[in-house]
Design a protein around this motif. Structure first.
Motif, PDB file in Angstrom:
ATOM      1  N   LEU A  10       0.882  -1.329  -0.106  1.00 25.14           N
ATOM      2  CA  LEU A  10      -0.145   0.098   0.173  1.00 25.14           C
ATOM      3  C   LEU A  10       0.806   1.307   0.155  1.00 25.14           C
ATOM      4  CD1 LEU A  10      -2.726  -0.999   2.341  1.00 25.14           C
ATOM      5  CD2 LEU A  10      -2.904  -0.686  -0.084  1.00 25.14           C
ATOM      6  N   THR A  11       1.883   1.173   0.741  1.00 25.61           N
ATOM      7  CA  THR A  11       2.783   2.570   0.768  1.00 25.61           C
ATOM      8  C   THR A  11       3.564   2.682  -0.409  1.00 25.61           C
ATOM      9  OG1 THR A  11       4.594   1.182   1.879  1.00 25.61           O
ATOM     10  CG2 THR A  11       3.096   2.615   3.177  1.00 25.61           C
ATOM     11  N   PHE A  12       3.702   1.584  -1.113  1.00 27.82           N
ATOM     12  CA  PHE A  12       4.461   1.566  -2.575  1.00 27.82           C
ATOM     13  C   PHE A  12       3.555   2.146  -3.419  1.00 27.82           C
ATOM     14  CE2 PHE A  12       6.273  -0.435  -6.562  1.00 27.82           C
ATOM     15  CZ  PHE A  12       7.336   0.375  -6.260  1.00 27.82           C
ATOM     16  N   ALA A  13       2.645   1.734  -3.352  1.00 32.48           N
ATOM     17  CA  ALA A  13       1.232   2.101  -4.134  1.00 32.48           C
ATOM     18  C   ALA A  13       1.009   3.582  -4.156  1.00 32.48           C
ATOM     19  CB  ALA A  13      -0.171   1.522  -3.774  1.00 32.48           C
ATOM     20  N   ALA A  14       1.048   3.864  -2.684  1.00 33.39           N
ATOM     21  CA  ALA A  14       0.801   5.635  -2.495  1.00 33.39           C
ATOM     22  C   ALA A  14       1.910   6.212  -3.174  1.00 33.39           C
ATOM     23  CB  ALA A  14       0.933   5.680  -1.112  1.00 33.39           C
ATOM     24  N   LEU A  15       3.121   6.084  -2.966  1.00 35.56           N
ATOM     25  CA  LEU A  15       4.334   6.617  -3.801  1.00 35.56           C
ATOM     26  C   LEU A  15       4.051   6.690  -5.370  1.00 35.56           C
ATOM     27  CD1 LEU A  15       7.205   8.148  -3.843  1.00 35.56           C
ATOM     28  CD2 LEU A  15       8.097   5.721  -4.327  1.00 35.56           C
ATOM     29  N   LEU A  16       3.705   5.470  -5.843  1.00 36.06           N
ATOM     30  CA  LEU A  16       3.566   5.463  -7.201  1.00 36.06           C
ATOM     31  C   LEU A  16       2.451   6.253  -7.552  1.00 36.06           C
ATOM     32  CD1 LEU A  16       3.809   1.645  -8.191  1.00 36.06           C
ATOM     33  CD2 LEU A  16       5.460   3.277  -8.484  1.00 36.06           C
ATOM     34  N   PHE A  17       1.567   6.362  -6.919  1.00 34.05           N
ATOM     35  CA  PHE A  17       0.292   7.307  -7.187  1.00 34.05           C
ATOM     36  C   PHE A  17       0.596   8.841  -7.170  1.00 34.05           C
ATOM     37  CE2 PHE A  17      -2.872  10.494  -6.032  1.00 34.05           C
ATOM     38  CZ  PHE A  17      -3.934  10.123  -7.141  1.00 34.05           C
ATOM     39  N   VAL A  18       1.517   9.149  -6.491  1.00 38.01           N
ATOM     40  CA  VAL A  18       2.160  10.480  -6.311  1.00 38.01           C
ATOM     41  C   VAL A  18       2.688  10.630  -7.750  1.00 38.01           C
ATOM     42  CG1 VAL A  18       3.554  12.209  -5.557  1.00 38.01           C
ATOM     43  CG2 VAL A  18       2.231  10.762  -4.087  1.00 38.01           C
ATOM     44  N   VAL A  19       3.755   9.932  -8.218  1.00 36.23           N
ATOM     45  CA  VAL A  19       4.292  10.068  -9.417  1.00 36.23           C
ATOM     46  C   VAL A  19       3.558   9.875 -10.662  1.00 36.23           C
ATOM     47  CG1 VAL A  19       6.496   9.228 -10.780  1.00 36.23           C
ATOM     48  CG2 VAL A  19       6.410   9.272  -8.124  1.00 36.23           C
ATOM     49  N   ALA A  20       2.808   8.853 -10.531  1.00 35.66           N
ATOM     50  CA  ALA A  20       1.973   8.451 -12.062  1.00 35.66           C
ATOM     51  C   ALA A  20       0.922   9.652 -12.038  1.00 35.66           C
ATOM     52  CB  ALA A  20       1.617   7.130 -11.749  1.00 35.66           C
ATOM     53  N   SER A  21       0.654  10.141 -10.862  1.00 39.77           N
ATOM     54  CA  SER A  21      -0.868  11.157 -11.330  1.00 39.77           C
ATOM     55  C   SER A  21      -0.272  12.320 -11.856  1.00 39.77           C
ATOM     56  CB  SER A  21      -1.628  11.581  -9.742  1.00 39.77           C
ATOM     57  OG  SER A  21      -0.507  11.971  -9.307  1.00 39.77           O
ATOM     58  N   GLY A  22       0.860  12.747 -11.988  1.00 46.91           N
ATOM     59  CA  GLY A  22       1.376  13.811 -12.588  1.00 46.91           C
ATOM     60  C   GLY A  22       1.475  13.344 -13.989  1.00 46.91           C
ATOM     61  N   PHE A  23       2.021  11.987 -14.123  1.00 41.19           N
ATOM     62  CA  PHE A  23       2.367  11.576 -15.695  1.00 41.19           C
ATOM     63  C   PHE A  23       1.124  11.474 -16.469  1.00 41.19           C
ATOM     64  CE2 PHE A  23       3.199   7.897 -18.402  1.00 41.19           C
ATOM     65  CZ  PHE A  23       4.110   8.394 -19.070  1.00 41.19           C
ATOM     66  N   THR A  24       0.180  11.090 -15.673  1.00 43.45           N
ATOM     67  CA  THR A  24      -1.180  10.800 -16.573  1.00 43.45           C
ATOM     68  C   THR A  24      -1.886  12.234 -16.702  1.00 43.45           C
ATOM     69  OG1 THR A  24      -3.283   9.650 -16.492  1.00 43.45           O
ATOM     70  CG2 THR A  24      -2.629  10.358 -14.472  1.00 43.45           C
ATOM     71  N   LEU A  25      -1.739  12.965 -15.877  1.00 38.77           N
ATOM     72  CA  LEU A  25      -2.521  14.464 -15.896  1.00 38.77           C
ATOM     73  C   LEU A  25      -1.981  15.071 -17.144  1.00 38.77           C
ATOM     74  CD1 LEU A  25      -2.618  16.196 -12.556  1.00 38.77           C
ATOM     75  CD2 LEU A  25      -4.322  15.754 -14.030  1.00 38.77           C
ATOM     76  N   ILE A  26      -0.512  14.935 -17.326  1.00 42.19           N
ATOM     77  CA  ILE A  26       0.187  15.608 -18.511  1.00 42.19           C
ATOM     78  C   ILE A  26      -0.428  14.995 -19.785  1.00 42.19           C
ATOM     79  CG2 ILE A  26       2.363  16.140 -19.476  1.00 42.19           C
ATOM     80  CD1 ILE A  26       3.344  16.484 -16.735  1.00 42.19           C
ATOM     81  N   PHE A  27      -0.331  13.435 -19.748  1.00 44.80           N
ATOM     82  CA  PHE A  27      -0.587  12.790 -20.728  1.00 44.80           C
ATOM     83  C   PHE A  27      -2.146  12.904 -21.200  1.00 44.80           C
ATOM     84  CE2 PHE A  27      -1.128   8.113 -22.489  1.00 44.80           C
ATOM     85  CZ  PHE A  27      -1.036   8.490 -23.690  1.00 44.80           C
ATOM     86  N   GLY A  28      -3.140  12.976 -20.258  1.00 45.36           N
ATOM     87  CA  GLY A  28      -4.348  13.203 -20.601  1.00 45.36           C
ATOM     88  C   GLY A  28      -4.729  14.548 -21.191  1.00 45.36           C
TER      89      GLY A  28
END
Lengths: 283, 316
Positions: A10-28
């Motif tokens: 879960l904690t790893f997922a939380a970190l991934l979320f922080v990074v990937a949310s920026g990635f997908t916002l830009i992509f989207g």
């Protein structure tokens, strides 16, 4: 899977979320797949590490890294990507070239050793969670992940900027025709997305440590999350991060050497049945 | 049909023969080091050309070919050094595993296009890299696999060069035949408009699958002989840098030109050698080159040259 491993996932997922949310916002919104996102993560981590060790403040480290990486994102967007606007593939490949340069530069500046961002005293030690002793810091990461999810959700669903972003994801030209300066919205999103990568770098740098190939690793996870969750969907990133985070942790427990392979499974399944991702809209 | 098929001008054939002749006699004039470079150019030219099947003729940009190429290299080195097989059998197995890997990539990738195709092949390639890095018992981890595996018949560096030259000529011929075949023309149709091909009744995913697998086969051939050339393999052989370098070679040469791949390979390998003798920052130079090409000459050197020539002849 024990509670300890579940929390790790879960904690790893939380970190991934922080990074990937920026990635997908830009992509989207901008239709830019920023392959330098991993390098921005690594730079953020290194900058945060330097500030945190020099000034002794973790908070300043995070803020400094976010600001510095946002500036780098600004330079990337305004200085280079503007020349290839509208050409999807050229944008991606250009950002890949930038990623190579950034990765090499980080090697020049910080060398090839691995660093761990020092965490503040209050977050050292651990809690007893249902009889399992668990490090406080990782629970803090989990909390931050949840807070950022809520923050982004409010931003996207309840604010004017969020409404513009959503409208831009659906049809950027129409938004522009309605008299909105969509380029400003694009820029804001790019800065926000980059800052999130920088923040992730510091947060991740404190428990995964920072080393020269960390940027590619985080980039692959981000790619997998976007492929699973779909382009430009916040819920998609959330679900994708949870899946990838938990599966990766499970994989490390069961067959440590092939852990990387585990994220391949869900990616393949989703591509087979929903090529646009779980929550993505057909383009 | 004639508009689409290959140019059969006597000039073109003459140029090919001349280039081949120069290639054959080159070892008599070059130093051992230079022949090594030439061999390297031929091997990576083949890899770049295999990518050109997808980029230039199918309209799909792959960032996973380094992994397919390197898998073949890994298998060959593993089979000879760890399993004690004959190098010839190892080459066959290497090419086969690259082809199978490409088929697996293809199964997933045919469902996507544009940026998604690129992202997916990138992610798949990175997974292969992650496995090669971590699966230490088999791949040797960071240290990789090493061993003098080149068969005795090819031990001499000149003989090996001629062997690679012959192979490159065969591969070029094979790829040319493939992209100009009726099947190859359907790939071009998909590149230009896959919805139109679908409505014409073509099974687009199947064609893409075959195209990708064939491309992987040729990348595997290049990877297998690279094992003989290098006698060493490490995760950097399957890393993203490898895919990026070979894609860049195809782009510099000009996508859709096939022969351009060798020009691209020469340019990039020459640049690499030039840079490496002055600085360790090859990765930065590579990144900057890539960025500049994307901004100023996405059609590559050959393409740029053709465009300039067209502009010139239009004026005069």
């Amino acid at each position: 899977m024990s509670l300890f491993q579940l929390l790790n996932g879960l904690t790893f997922a939380a970190l991934l979320f922080v990074v990937a949310s920026g990635f997908t916002l830009i992509f989207g919104l901008l239709r830019i797949v920023n392959l330098a996102h991993g390098a921005l993560y690594l730079f953020g981590g290194y900058i945060g590490f330097t500030i945190a060790t020099k000034l002794g403040s973790f908070t300043l480290g995070i803020l400094g890294a976010m600001a510095a990486v946002a500036v780098m994102g600004f330079a990337l967007n305004e200085g280079l990507l503007r020349f290839v606007r509208g050409f999807e593939l050229r944008q991606v490949l250009l950002s890949l070239g930038v990623a190579f340069v950034l990765n090499d530069m980080s090697l020049v500046i910080w060398g090839g050793d691995s660093f761990t961002v020092p965490i503040p005293e209050e977050l050292m030690g651990g809690f007893r969670v249902f009889g399992t002793f668990y490090p406080k810091y990782r629970l803090f990461v989990l909390l931050m992940g949840i807070l950022i999810f809520i923050g982004l959700w409010v931003l996207i669903n309840k604010t004017r900027l969020g409404a513009l972003i959503r409208a831009g994801v659906d049809d950027a030209e129409m938004v522009e025709a309605a008299g909105i300066n969509i380029q400003r919205v694009f820029l804001m999103t790019f800065l926000l997305g980059s800052a999130l990568a920088g923040m992730g770098g510091v947060m991740g740098g404190a428990f995964l440590s920072l080393y020269p190939s960390a940027d590619s690793e985080i980039l692959v996870f981000s790619l997998a999350i976007v492929i699973i969750g779909g382009r430009g969907s916040l819920i998609g990133v959330g679900v994708g991060s949870l899946m990838v985070g938990l599966l990766n942790t499970m994989g490390q427990v069961m067959f440590p050497e092939l852990a990387y392979f585990v994220i391949f499974g869900p990616m393949a399944a989703i591509l087979a049945f929903r090529p646009m991702g779980l929550f993505g809209k057909a383009v | 049909m004639s508009g689409l098929s290959r140019s059969k001008s006597p000039m073109g054939a003459l140029v090919v023969v001349a280039v081949l002749a120069v290639g054959v006699i080159a070892p008599y004039f070059l130093s051992r080091y230079q022949i090594g470079l030439a061999t390297q150019i031929l091997i990576f030219g083949m890899l770049a050309m295999s990518i050109d099947i997808l980029v230039g003729f199918t309209g799909r940009t792959s960032l996973g070919h380094g992994a397919i190429f390197g898998t073949s290299t890994y298998v060959v080195l593993y089979c000879v050094t760890q399993a004690g097989m004959s190098p010839y059998l190892a080459v066959l197995l290497g090419i086969m595993s690259a082809t199978v890997l490409a088929a697996i990539f293809a199964l997933l990738a045919v469902r996507t296009n544009g940026v998604y195709f690129l992202l997916l092949t990138l992610a798949l390639g990175m997974i292969v890299w992650g496995i090669c890095l971590r699966w230490t018992q088999v791949t040797g981890g960071e240290n990789g696999l090493r061993g003098d595996i080149r068969p005795k018949a090819l031990a001499d560096y000149k003989d090996f060069y001629w062997f690679i030259l012959a192979l490159a000529a065969m591969v070029t011929f094979g790829i040319r035949r493939f992209v100009n075949s009726p099947f190859g023309l359907t790939l071009r149709g998909i590149r230009d408009s896959d919805s139109r091909m679908r409505s014409l009744g073509y099974n687009v995913p199947l064609h893409l699958f075959i195209g990708f697998t064939m491309s992987g086969f040729f990348a595997g051939v290049a990877g297998a002989v690279y094992a003989f050339f290098n006698n060493f393999v490490s995760p950097s052989t399957v890393a993203l840098t490898q895919s990026v370098e070979s894609l860049l070679m195809a782009i510099i040469g000009g996508v859709g030109t096939l022969y351009g791949s060798f020009i691209g390979a020469s340019a990039l390998i020459a640049l690499q050698n030039l840079v490496s003798s002055h600085t360790e920052r090859w990765q930065s130079v590579l990144g900057i080159t890539f960025t500049l090409i994307m901004i100023f000459a996405p059609e590559g050197i050959v393409g740029k040259f053709r465009a300039l020539r067209a502009k010139y002849s239009a004026k005069h």
